[in-house]
Design an enzyme around this catalytic site. Sequence first.
Site, short mmCIF file in Angstrom:
data_model
loop_
_atom_site.label_atom_id
_atom_site.label_comp_id
_atom_site.label_asym_id
_atom_site.label_seq_id
_atom_site.Cartn_x
_atom_site.Cartn_y
_atom_site.Cartn_z
N GLU A 42 0.86 -1.19 0.00
CA GLU A 42 0.00 0.00 0.00
C GLU A 42 0.89 1.23 0.00
O GLU A 42 1.60 1.50 0.96
CB GLU A 42 -0.90 0.00 1.24
CG GLU A 42 -1.71 1.28 1.38
CD GLU A 42 -2.49 1.37 2.70
OE1 GLU A 42 -2.69 0.32 3.35
OE2 GLU A 42 -2.88 2.49 3.07
N ARG A 46 -0.06 10.15 0.65
CA ARG A 46 0.33 11.27 1.51
C ARG A 46 1.58 11.99 1.02
O ARG A 46 1.92 13.05 1.53
CB ARG A 46 0.57 10.76 2.93
CG ARG A 46 -0.71 10.61 3.72
CD ARG A 46 -0.40 10.31 5.16
NE ARG A 46 -0.32 8.89 5.41
CZ ARG A 46 0.45 8.34 6.36
NH1 ARG A 46 1.21 9.10 7.10
NH2 ARG A 46 0.44 7.05 6.55
N THR A 70 -4.60 5.95 1.67
CA THR A 70 -5.01 7.33 1.98
C THR A 70 -5.83 7.94 0.85
O THR A 70 -5.71 9.13 0.56
CB THR A 70 -3.80 8.24 2.32
OG1 THR A 70 -2.75 7.44 2.90
CG2 THR A 70 -4.17 9.30 3.33
N LYS A 130 -11.07 -1.75 6.32
CA LYS A 130 -9.87 -1.42 7.11
C LYS A 130 -10.34 -0.90 8.47
O LYS A 130 -11.09 0.08 8.52
CB LYS A 130 -9.07 -0.36 6.37
CG LYS A 130 -8.02 0.36 7.21
CD LYS A 130 -7.21 1.31 6.34
CE LYS A 130 -6.30 2.19 7.20
NZ LYS A 130 -5.23 2.81 6.43
O1 LIG Z 1 -2.26 6.54 5.39
C1 LIG Z 1 -3.37 6.09 5.64
O2 LIG Z 1 -4.21 5.87 4.80
C2 LIG Z 1 -3.78 5.83 7.00
O3 LIG Z 1 -4.92 5.61 7.21
C3 LIG Z 1 -2.81 5.79 8.06
C4 LIG Z 1 -1.99 4.52 8.07
O4 LIG Z 1 -2.76 3.40 7.85
C5 LIG Z 1 -1.30 4.46 9.34
O5 LIG Z 1 -0.45 5.58 9.44
C6 LIG Z 1 -0.48 3.23 9.54
O6 LIG Z 1 -0.37 3.11 10.89
P1 LIG Z 1 0.96 2.77 11.63
O7 LIG Z 1 1.37 1.39 11.22
O8 LIG Z 1 0.59 2.86 13.08
O9 LIG Z 1 1.96 3.81 11.23
#
Ligand SMILES: O=C(O)C(=O)C[C@H](O)[C@H](O)COP(=O)(O)O
Length: 210
Positions: A42, A46, A70, A130
């Site tokens: 994925e 961002r 995202t 998700k």
């Molecule tokens: O970018 C996106 O679409 C999101 O929704 C956020 C990510 O899924 C999280 O940033 C992952 O989470 P971590 O593994 O805790 O870093």
Amino acid sequence: MPMNALELIELSPVMPVIVIRDPDTAVDLARALVAGGIRTLEITLRSAAALDAIAAIQDQVPEAVVGAGTVRTPQQLDDALRAGARFGISPGLTDDLAHAAQATGIPFLPGVATASEAMRAAELGFRVQKLFPAEAVGGEALLKAWQGPLPDLIFCPTGGIHAGNAARYLALPNVGCVGGSWLTPASAVEARQWDAITALAREACALAAG
Ligand SMILES: O=C(O)C(=O)C[C@H](O)[C@H](O)COP(=O)(O)O
């Protein structure tokens, strides 16, 4: 070959959530993850480099199934598709996004954090969702509680997952895969430590196996 969302999340127990800062790292990073047993990637929208990264991986790393994360608007979904994304993931869901996602025909995982959001997403046709941000909204306890009332829904919990808790999530019957950024630490990517990333990927796949 077209696939549905269930087939997508069954490809790999762990879906790395990747923020590409330097587009030149995308292909090597994808290869490092694939070498460790990961199939699905994925790439979050961002960063400015995301679409080019998706295109490069789609073109040069055929073993990987690359998608966009995202995704917040139909325009972003369209851009991702044009770049070659084979699936889309969102932190949430809007009516516009739901309709756009259905029209594409590619797997799309909407983000949900409450039972009402999960029910609404299911009503719109999204059975694979998700759970975001997984740890913050209740984690394993929440997913266990949803097994009774929402037995037909399958989740990819993301947000706060790491090598220390991934196996517990993967053992739940309503979890298809877990997502997370822990396989791709920014420092390791910047230093191009591909062997270290392959080792993290291998460790993550082993957690899932058992
Ligand atoms: O970018 C996106 O679409 C999101 O929704 C956020 C990510 O899924 C999280 O940033 C992952 O989470 P971590 O593994 O805790 O870093």
